[in-house]
Design an enzyme around this catalytic site. Structure first.
Site, short mmCIF file in Angstrom:
data_model
loop_
_atom_site.label_atom_id
_atom_site.label_comp_id
_atom_site.label_asym_id
_atom_site.label_seq_id
_atom_site.Cartn_x
_atom_site.Cartn_y
_atom_site.Cartn_z
NE ARG A 12 -1.96 -0.29 -5.00
CZ ARG A 12 -2.17 -0.96 -3.86
NH1 ARG A 12 -2.48 -0.30 -2.77
NH2 ARG A 12 -2.05 -2.25 -3.83
CG LEU A 28 8.00 1.20 8.46
CD1 LEU A 28 8.80 0.97 7.19
CD2 LEU A 28 7.46 -0.10 9.00
NE ARG A 51 14.82 12.44 11.29
CZ ARG A 51 13.96 11.98 10.39
NH1 ARG A 51 13.46 10.75 10.52
NH2 ARG A 51 13.59 12.75 9.37
CG ASN A 52 7.33 9.79 16.31
OD1 ASN A 52 6.70 9.57 15.29
ND2 ASN A 52 6.73 9.85 17.50
CB ALA A 53 9.69 13.75 20.02
CG HIS A 65 -1.75 1.23 1.36
ND1 HIS A 65 -2.84 1.48 0.57
CD2 HIS A 65 -1.63 2.29 2.20
CE1 HIS A 65 -3.37 2.64 0.90
NE2 HIS A 65 -2.66 3.15 1.90
NE ARG A 104 1.99 7.37 8.55
CZ ARG A 104 1.85 6.56 7.51
NH1 ARG A 104 0.72 5.88 7.37
NH2 ARG A 104 2.82 6.41 6.64
#
Length: 457
Positions: free
Chosen positions: A245, A419, A356-358, A242, A406
């Site tokens: 794509r 990920l 980095r997510n924070a 997905h 997410r």
């Protein structure tokens, strides 16, 4: 019935038959010996005690004492039980008459190892006597009463058939008890080999509490883990396809636009380069996650200074945070540089992904805080990363560490594939650590990492 059933059945059945046969022969021989001697000797508990008393009197008092005992016995109860003492020459101590045939059969019974001590041979020095209570000449009750149960109350064929039937039934039940759960396990393994991992055997084994039941529970655990792994792999494959794509569609659109509008080739190439970079990033993260989930042990042979690792992560993160109008805060209450044994690149990727997510979830003009604490008593190191965003719904706190997951609070414009935290969790767990998330009361999300210090991995 399977081969194991017949092996167990025949083995136990033959064992019972042999054991029963040997026991029956031994009992028959003993009974025959008693039947032979009962024609000449009184077989009663009283005769056993009287013979023992006479033997002890002779051993501790000698011939004279035993003569006095036997004489008193005859004088006080002339019609009662009488014990005879016969020397090797066939002469009775009180000169009572005993037939030669009786003496011959009584002496022969000594070699038959009778369990009842109704006949005893005693000796001290040169004197030796054979002690017994002869049936002839005794009080009539001893001659009229039967001292042993009459033989052959149950016919021999009936006993043999009963023994064979009982041993077969017990062997059959025992063989069925062992082979039946093995048959259940065999069917479950056969179904698993065909891809059906929904089979469970614990419920069909009943209330067993043995090693076979433990094997059944281990099979259920194995099937559950395999089913979870297969579902996870299918879900990962679906999510990867997905995610691939969309950038592939944009690549095709850019190529088509370049063909149709040659004057826009430069912008189309820029878009193609951008999408190719995203594909490269996605494939790299998928490969990293696949390597961590494969179960292949990672070499944990490096000694990592966690403060140096944190400084490297913060330097890289600060550059990205400044570009997004955020900033980094570093707190550390550790005096000495803690050392962790592990894989430096994996730990760097894990901490970088969390930071980095924070950064991407905290609002503009706010800070992301990385703090390091040490618990010396537990030999554990704790790293916390706090942002000031909207947090994560409580129901989703556990799932954000799964691939391609997410938060529903995340911005739809956020670049990423879901990920980063999944890779962080696998990397931390491979070092014997834990990672968890919780919402802060003041707002925002805290991700807490716990790692064992060097020597405790």
């Amino acid at each position: 019935m399977g081969r194991l059933f017949w092996k167990i059945l025949l083995t136990f059945w033959l064992t019972l038959l042999v054991a029963g046969g040997v026991t029956g022969i031994a009992v028959w021989l003993h009974h025959s010996a008693l039947q032979d001697i009962e024609k000449d000797v009184v077989i009663r508990p009283s005769s056993v005690l009287a013979v023992k008393a006479a033997a002890n009197t002779f051993l501790y008092g000698g011939t004279a004492a035993m003569r006095n005992m036997l004489q008193e016995q005859r004088d006080e109860a002339p019609q009662g039980l009488q014990i005879y003492a016969v020397d090797p020459n066939g002469k009775e101590l009180l000169e009572r008459t005993v037939s030669d045939d009786t003496l011959q059969r009584v002496r022969a019974s000594l070699g038959k190892n009778l369990k009842l001590p109704i006949v005893r041979q005693v000796q001290t020095g040169a004197e030796s006597y054979l002690l017994f209570a002869p049936l002839a000449g005794q009080y009539p009750q001893f001659q009229q009463e039967r001292r042993l149960p009459p033989p052959h109350r149950i016919s021999t064929p009936t006993l043999i058939i009963s023994g064979i039937t009982a041993s077969f039934l017990s062997s059959f039940l025992l063989a069925w008890y062992f082979s039946q759960p093995i048959g259940i396990l065999r069917k479950a393994f056969h179904a698993a080999a065909k891809g059906d991992l929904s089979q469970r055997v614990t419920s069909t084994m009943g209330s067993r509490r043995d090693e076979i039941a433990d094997l059944g529970r281990d099979f259920d655990d194995m099937a559950t883990k395999l089913q979870t792994l297969m579902e996870s792999q299918r879900r990962l494959l679906h999510d990867v396809s997905h995610e691939l794509r969309s950038p592939l569609a944009r690549l095709q659109a850019s190529i088509g636009l370049a063909h149709q509008q040659p004057e826009k080739v430069a912008s189309s190439l820029a878009r193609i380069e951008h999408e190719a970079g995203r594909l490269d990033t996605l494939v790299g993260e998928v490969l990293t996650l696949s390597r961590l989930e494969s179960g292949t042990p990672q070499p944990l042979d490096e000694y990592i200074d966690i403060l140096e690792l944190a400084d490297a992560v913060i330097d890289d993160a600060r550059f990205e945070a400044n570009a997004l109008s955020r900033h980094m805060v570093f707190q550390c209450d550790v005096e000495d540089s803690p050392i962790i044994q592990g894989h430096g690149e994996l730990l760097y990727r894990a901490l970088e992904n969390v930071v980095r997510n924070a950064i991407h979830h905290t609002p503009e003009n706010t800070a992301v805080t990385l703090a390091i604490h040490q618990n010396t008593a537990a030999s554990r190191l704790y790293l916390t990363v706090d942002d000031q965003g909207s947090g994560v719904p409580e129901a989703e706190l556990g799932s954000i560490f799964e691939p391609f997951q997410r938060s529903s609070n995340a911005s739809t414009s956020r670049n990423g594939y879901g990920l980063g935290l999944a890779i962080a969790r696998r990397a931390i767990e491979s070092h014997g650590g834990t990672i968890r998330a919780k919402n802060l009361s003041s707002g925002g999300l805290r991700v807490e990492i716990s790692l064992p210090l060097s020597g405790n991995v």
